[in-house]
Motif scaffolding. Structure first.
Motif, PDB file in Angstrom:
ATOM      1  N   SER A 107       8.769   5.404 -45.748  1.00 12.62           N
ATOM      2  CA  SER A 107       8.711   4.743 -47.057  1.00 12.62           C
ATOM      3  C   SER A 107       9.268   3.333 -46.980  1.00 12.62           C
ATOM      4  N   VAL A 108      10.426   3.199 -46.350  1.00 13.94           N
ATOM      5  CA  VAL A 108      11.067   1.883 -46.251  1.00 13.94           C
ATOM      6  C   VAL A 108      10.163   0.907 -45.513  1.00 13.94           C
ATOM      7  N   VAL A 109       9.568   1.359 -44.409  1.00 12.16           N
ATOM      8  CA  VAL A 109       8.727   0.477 -43.602  1.00 12.16           C
ATOM      9  C   VAL A 109       7.450   0.108 -44.340  1.00 12.16           C
ATOM     10  N   SER A 110       6.768   1.084 -44.931  1.00 14.36           N
ATOM     11  CA  SER A 110       5.491   0.806 -45.600  1.00 14.36           C
ATOM     12  C   SER A 110       5.670  -0.095 -46.815  1.00 14.36           C
ATOM     13  N   PHE A 111       6.640   0.248 -47.654  1.00 12.94           N
ATOM     14  CA  PHE A 111       6.899  -0.593 -48.827  1.00 12.94           C
ATOM     15  C   PHE A 111       7.458  -1.951 -48.420  1.00 12.94           C
ATOM     16  N   GLY A 112       8.318  -1.962 -47.412  1.00 14.65           N
ATOM     17  CA  GLY A 112       8.903  -3.223 -46.962  1.00 14.65           C
ATOM     18  C   GLY A 112       7.874  -4.178 -46.390  1.00 14.65           C
ATOM     19  N   ALA A 113       6.944  -3.649 -45.598  1.00 17.12           N
ATOM     20  CA  ALA A 113       5.897  -4.499 -45.012  1.00 17.12           C
ATOM     21  C   ALA A 113       5.000  -5.076 -46.103  1.00 17.12           C
ATOM     22  N   GLY A 114       4.674  -4.261 -47.101  1.00 18.39           N
ATOM     23  CA  GLY A 114       3.839  -4.759 -48.200  1.00 18.39           C
ATOM     24  C   GLY A 114       4.556  -5.772 -49.053  1.00 18.39           C
ATOM     25  N   ALA A 115       5.815  -5.493 -49.399  1.00 24.52           N
ATOM     26  CA  ALA A 115       6.577  -6.407 -50.252  1.00 24.52           C
ATOM     27  C   ALA A 115       6.811  -7.740 -49.564  1.00 24.52           C
ATOM     28  N   ALA A 116       6.960  -7.718 -48.247  1.00 23.14           N
ATOM     29  CA  ALA A 116       7.180  -8.959 -47.487  1.00 23.14           C
ATOM     30  C   ALA A 116       5.869  -9.665 -47.154  1.00 23.14           C
ATOM     31  N   HIS A 117       4.746  -9.105 -47.618  1.00 24.41           N
ATOM     32  CA  HIS A 117       3.418  -9.671 -47.375  1.00 24.41           C
ATOM     33  C   HIS A 117       3.127  -9.874 -45.894  1.00 24.41           C
ATOM     34  N   ARG A 118       3.520  -8.876 -45.098  1.00 22.87           N
ATOM     35  CA  ARG A 118       3.157  -8.901 -43.674  1.00 22.87           C
ATOM     36  C   ARG A 118       1.658  -8.694 -43.563  1.00 22.87           C
ATOM     37  N   ARG A 119       1.058  -9.301 -42.574  1.00 26.96           N
ATOM     38  CA  ARG A 119      -0.394  -9.170 -42.412  1.00 26.96           C
ATOM     39  C   ARG A 119      -0.750  -7.727 -42.077  1.00 26.96           C
ATOM     40  N   VAL A 120      -1.848  -7.269 -42.663  1.00 30.09           N
ATOM     41  CA  VAL A 120      -2.255  -5.887 -42.431  1.00 30.09           C
ATOM     42  C   VAL A 120      -2.579  -5.655 -40.955  1.00 30.09           C
ATOM     43  N   ARG A 121      -3.069  -6.683 -40.261  1.00 31.88           N
ATOM     44  CA  ARG A 121      -3.390  -6.505 -38.841  1.00 31.88           C
ATOM     45  C   ARG A 121      -2.137  -6.374 -37.985  1.00 31.88           C
ATOM     46  N   ASP A 122      -0.982  -6.799 -38.519  1.00 34.81           N
ATOM     47  CA  ASP A 122       0.280  -6.585 -37.814  1.00 34.81           C
ATOM     48  C   ASP A 122       0.838  -5.189 -38.092  1.00 34.81           C
ATOM     49  N   PHE A 123       0.505  -4.642 -39.256  1.00 35.33           N
ATOM     50  CA  PHE A 123       1.080  -3.364 -39.688  1.00 35.33           C
ATOM     51  C   PHE A 123       0.194  -2.169 -39.350  1.00 35.33           C
ATOM     52  N   LEU A 124      -1.097  -2.272 -39.585  1.00 35.56           N
ATOM     53  CA  LEU A 124      -1.998  -1.126 -39.474  1.00 35.56           C
ATOM     54  C   LEU A 124      -2.037  -0.478 -38.089  1.00 35.56           C
TER      55      LEU A 124
END
Length: 198
Positions: free
Chosen positions: A124-141
């Motif tokens: 939860s922390v990672v998924s919400f944190g990555a979205g809130a910080a506007h990390r690129r989806v290609r870095d996260f997915l």
């Protein structure tokens, strides 16, 4: 309970139950999705060839639901970033976790995403944190996909091999769930450690 799960395992509903539980536990970390996956794999190992779901299908179901849940949380946080940022800023631990995640994703070290999948509420922390910080989806997915596949394969293997080694019993399920919780405790410990300065 194994008998009831055995009945569920013999029907296609087991896939729906696993998918729904894994999909939603990013929003409700108290959902016992790992326990359900392990119990289903344990019951599957005890069944006959005619009434057992395919272990590979169970693994793919859990992994796919994990990635889809991560993406849903990521997108929700992306859109509600300002409110989420305010909520995160009220907690020193969440702020630290978000900063570490951002730094790890920025330098391509998304292993933190994989590690967090095993830690309680880490996903939860990672998924919400990555979205809130506007990390690129290609870095996260890609890291989310690797995390989902690793966690699903580990959970199914615990249940399946635990049943083969200890028999389809409460003991096998308890040992397998204990191993999952042990991995979660180890992941949580590693995530809390301060990064080493080079």
């Amino acid at each position: 309970m194994l008998e009831q799960v055995g009945l569920l395992v013999g029907s296609p509903w087991i896939y729906a139950a696993v998918a729904l539980s894994v999909l939603l536990d990013v929003f409700l970390p108290v959902l016992p999705s790992g326990v359900l996956v392990i119990t289903a794999a344990t019951a599957a190992a005890a069944g006959t060839a005619t009434d057992v779901p395919d272990i590979l299908a169970l693994t793919l179901c859990a992994a796919t639901a994990s990635v889809l849940g991560d993406l849903m949380a990521y997108r929700l946080a992306w859109r509600g970033g300002a409110r989420l940022d305010r909520a995160i800023s009220r907690s020193r631990r969440l702020t630290t976790a978000q900063e570490r995640l951002g730094a790890a994703l920025a330098r391509g070290g998304g292993a933190l995403v994989v590690l967090a999948r095993f830690a309680p509420a880490g996903r939860s922390v990672v998924s919400f944190g990555a979205g809130a910080a506007h990390r690129r989806v290609r870095d996260f997915l890609p890291w989310s996909a690797l995390a989902g596949c690793t966690w699903a394969a580990y959970s199914v293997a615990l249940g399946y091999f635990g049943a083969h080694w200890l028999g389809a019993s409460w003991l096998a399920t308890a040992v397998s769930v204990g191993a999952l919780f042990g991995a979660g405790a180890g992941a949580a410990y590693l995530m809390r450690r301060e990064p080493r300065t080079s």
